[in-house]
Design an enzyme around this catalytic site. Structure first.
Site, short mmCIF file in Angstrom:
data_model
loop_
_atom_site.label_atom_id
_atom_site.label_comp_id
_atom_site.label_asym_id
_atom_site.label_seq_id
_atom_site.Cartn_x
_atom_site.Cartn_y
_atom_site.Cartn_z
N GLU A 1 0.81 -1.22 0.00
CA GLU A 1 0.00 0.00 0.00
C GLU A 1 0.85 1.28 0.00
O GLU A 1 0.77 2.11 0.92
CB GLU A 1 -0.95 -0.01 1.20
CG GLU A 1 -1.96 -1.13 1.13
CD GLU A 1 -3.06 -1.04 2.18
OE1 GLU A 1 -2.85 -0.41 3.23
OE2 GLU A 1 -4.14 -1.61 1.95
N GLU B 1 -6.55 -8.00 -0.72
CA GLU B 1 -6.92 -8.09 0.70
C GLU B 1 -8.40 -7.77 0.84
O GLU B 1 -8.93 -6.90 0.14
CB GLU B 1 -6.19 -7.03 1.53
CG GLU B 1 -4.72 -7.23 1.74
CD GLU B 1 -4.13 -6.10 2.60
OE1 GLU B 1 -4.87 -5.51 3.40
OE2 GLU B 1 -2.94 -5.81 2.44
C1 GLA Z 1 -4.24 -2.79 4.99
C2 GLA Z 1 -2.85 -3.39 5.05
C3 GLA Z 1 -2.77 -4.65 5.83
C4 GLA Z 1 -3.64 -4.59 7.05
C5 GLA Z 1 -5.05 -4.29 6.62
C6 GLA Z 1 -6.04 -4.30 7.75
O1 GLA Z 1 -4.94 -3.03 3.86
O2 GLA Z 1 -2.29 -3.59 3.79
O3 GLA Z 1 -1.43 -4.85 6.18
O4 GLA Z 1 -3.18 -3.61 7.92
O5 GLA Z 1 -5.09 -3.02 6.06
O6 GLA Z 1 -7.33 -4.02 7.29
#
Ligand code: GLA
Ligand code: ZN
Length: 687
Positions: free
Chosen positions: A159, A323
């Site tokens: 991210e 995710e």
């Molecule tokens: C983000 C991060 C993850 C985790 C999630 C939790 O998307 O990439 O590492 O922290 O949030 O929702």
């Protein structure tokens, strides 16, 4: 040329990926847990794991001292059960020794305060030291695992986002500006309109990134800073992948994109339309606030559809859901559990819109630190009897029957245009009304009718090809370069139908207004000239009459001088009462509509229904249903894969006019079918 329906496999996997972030580096002193992990993978019907995302300390506990054995084992274990690894580069977080030895890697915030070590996603994006360290560890990973049969893909960092205001970044920004403005401060001063407030620069060293301790008031500078941050982040990423491209040229590369919640609007920190060109596969992290107390499940589902259609369209190929949570997250204001059935439904929605994966954050719930209460496949109870675990297993079983959907596309004849730079400029613009600009939400409003009618939509960006579409919808494109204007002109001239709204075509790519009236090409296309934009208070209302109906109007109204266009709707009140609010115009082979006011949803439904009929826009496969059911399809040459999803809390009747096969049961369905709350049916129509 590739046919629109030819499959594109974004990884070598010919099955749907199911699994997610797996952080065994948090459990290295618990071999029993690691052994359970492998057993539970089978039971949860998961097959793909993103490993190493935050594992730098476990891989290089001291500078130059490496420990890869634990990761070797994980690779072997996952491989032994036929699973695949998405291997991450660890730059998203770094060991303490690294910040201590190379303090230049610490990010400096906009107030020029150097951040302490800790947290994550907080490194300087320019630092040579960090770039070297990252490249080196990535090389070691590629050397060690590049040929491992379990390696499926690279997950670069995590991210990416945010900016750094340190001296290295200031220097890089000035160099970026020199190259953009041909080394000419005169050109820059003009582009940024610096005589305003006496801001003229006479030396490059005077230029500073935007700061809250002294707003510069220069919107052109702010816009260029955001562009620079995107370019510099891409440059950081490009540096990360040097060893990977060299050693593993056949392994696809992605980095996980985000969306801003709660409205699931595109993430604002980076221009993903630029980033998309540098990755092999788009992947993103989806965290809709399901079951919230301010909107219906269907309204939220529509927003999820919108953002997926944007991220898929960035590369016009399947993407990956990198995710999501199998139940609650830990960072919403209220972290509500996904209700029974919601994990399957929301997962299938992602597949329906073009994802070839359902990957979660995370596989095993952490024991400590900030994510110990975040939903996971394996909970602290370590039990396969856990409700969430069982619902994950159900998603896995479902995905196992969808292998033939992998790689299939979603061709669309309608496009809505979203632009990051426009979003930035509009937010920065001092004018209109702070609370009601709502650019991406306006796009969602235009998207809604198509979603309600199951008509496929691409959400595209300004540099993409407009020509495949019959209908192109361009709401609130405040910032429009001459280049974009001429492409819109060509689209319409060649027979396209163009819809544009209020607050469009006001500034160019430097955030300088057009002078001498609306751009002549826009006037030619639309046959009008907008004279004024009136901004209302949030509680103010006006109305327009359109085809003998009255529709509520709020927030924005354009006062229009109609030249060669026809009035489609007129205002009912205020000083522009009885003047046109919506116009249409034949322009060469095409047609151009201008919607001058912000109107209620029902207007869009009625207006677009007309265009849907005129342009014969239709769902891929007709399933009749009531409100809150969404039918989305993926296609290849021979099949339509149709996802029928009930996003309501009630039973819903759906009707198939033509018989189809249920992909889960093999049953042939035709006629009426009652769907339970949150039920999803996946059916195939073979041509
Ligand atoms: C983000 C991060 C993850 C985790 C999630 C939790 O998307 O990439 O590492 O922290 O949030 O929702
Ligand atoms: Zn920096």
């Amino acid at each position: 040329m590739m046919s629109k329906l030819e499959k594109t496999h974004v990884t070598e996997a010919k099955f749907m990926l199911h699994g997610g972030d797996y952080n065994p580096d948090q459990w290295l002193d618990r071999p029993d847990i690691l052994a359970d992990d492998i057993k539970l993978m089978k039971l949860s019907h998961t097959n793909t794991f993103s490993v190493g995302i935050f594992a730098w300390s476990a891989l290089e506990p001291e500078e130059g001292v490496y420990q890869f054995e634990w990761l070797d084992d994980i690779f072997e274990q996952i491989h032994s059960i036929g699973g695949r690894v998405i291997l991450a580069t660890p730059s998203g977080a770094r060991p303490a020794w690294l910040s201590q030895t190379y303090p230049e890697v610490l990010r400096v915030n906009a107030s020029r305060v150097k951040q302490l070590h800790g947290g994550r996603h907080n490194h300087c994006i320019t630092s040579n030291a960090y770039r070297e360290k990252t490249r080196h560890i990535n090389r070691l990973l590629a050397e060690r695992y590049g040929n491992h049969p379990a390696l499926l893909m690279w997950h670069i960092s995590n991210e990416y986002g945010g900016d750094c205001h340190c001296e290295q970044c200031q220097h890089a920004f000035r160099e970026w500006l020199k190259s953009k403005y041909d080394n000419s401060l005169k050109t820059l001063n003009h582009a940024w309109w610096t005589p305003f407030w006496s801001h003229t620069f006479n030396d490059w060293s005077q230029i500073e990134s935007p700061s809250p301790i002294g707003e510069n008031g220069l919107h052109g500078l702010n816009l260029d800073w955001r562009r620079f941050v995107t370019d510099q982040t891409i440059s950081f990423y490009e540096n990360e992948i040097i060893p990977l491209k060299e050693l593993t040229p056949d392994i696809p590369i992605t980095t996980n994109f985000m969306a801003d919640t709660p409205d699931l609007i595109p993430y604002q920190g980076l221009d993903y339309s630029k980033f998309a060109k540098h990755v092999d596969v788009i992947s993103w992290d989806a965290y809709p606030v399901w079951h919230n107390d301010w909107e219906s499940t269907a309204d939220l589902a529509m927003k999820v559809g919108f953002i997926n259609d944007l991220y898929r369209s960035l590369k016009q190929q399947p993407f990956l859901l990198m995710e999501c949570t199998p139940s609650a997250v830990n960072w919403h204001n209220v972290n509500k559990a996904k209700r029974p059935g919601m994990n399957l439904l929301s997962s299938m929605q992602m597949i329906a819109h073009g994802s070839d994966s359902v990957l979660y954050f995370q596989y095993r719930k952490s024991r400590g630190s900030s994510e110990k209460l975040h939903g996971a496949v394996v909970d602290h109870d370590n039990s396969p009897k856990n409700r969430v675990f069982q619902e994950v297993a159900k998603v896995g079983e479902t995905l196992e029957r969808l292998s033939e959907v992998v790689g299939t596309k979603r061709p669309a004849e309608t496009a809505i245009l979203y632009d990051w730079e426009n979003h930035w400029a509009l937010e920065d613009a001092q004018g209109f009304a702070k609370a009601t600009k709502r650019y991406p939400q306006t796009l969602q409003q235009h998207y809604r009718t198509f979603w309600e009618h199951d008509i496929p939509v691409d959400v595209i960006t300004k540099e993409q090809d407009f020509s495949p579409y019959k209908l192109l919808i361009v709401p609130m494109l405040y910032l429009m370069s001459e280049g974009t204007i001429s492409r819109l002109k060509a689209f319409t001239a060649n027979g396209g139908t163009l819809v544009m709204t209020y607050i469009s075509g006001i500034v160019n790519e430097h955030d300088l207004t057009y002078t001498g009236g609306w751009h002549p090409d826009l006037q030619a296309i639309f046959g009008i000239e907008p004279l004024e934009t009136d901004t209302l208070y949030p509680k103010d209302r006006n109305a327009v009459s359109y085809r003998s109906q009255t529709y509520e109007m709020r927030d924005y109204a354009t006062v229009i001088d109609v030249k060669t266009a026809s009035a489609e709707a007129v205002y009912q009140e205020d000083f522009y009462a009885r003047t046109p609010a919506v116009t249409s115009h034949q322009y060469q082979q095409g047609k151009a509509y201008f919607i001058g006011a912000r109107l209620e949803d029902q207007f869009h439904r009625d207006f677009y229904k007309g265009l849907i009929t005129d342009l014969s826009l239709s769902p891929v496969f007709l399933v009749r249903h009531g409100k809150g059911v969404s039918v989305q399809a993926r296609q290849d040459q021979d099949h339509d894969y149709i996802f029928v999803m009930n996003f309501t809390e009630e039973k819903q009747l759906v009707t198939f006019d033509q018989s189809v096969k249920d992909m889960m049961t093999g049953d042939i369905l035709s006629g009426d079918l009652t769907m339970e709350k949150y039920e999803v049916r996946i059916v195939v129509n073979t041509h």
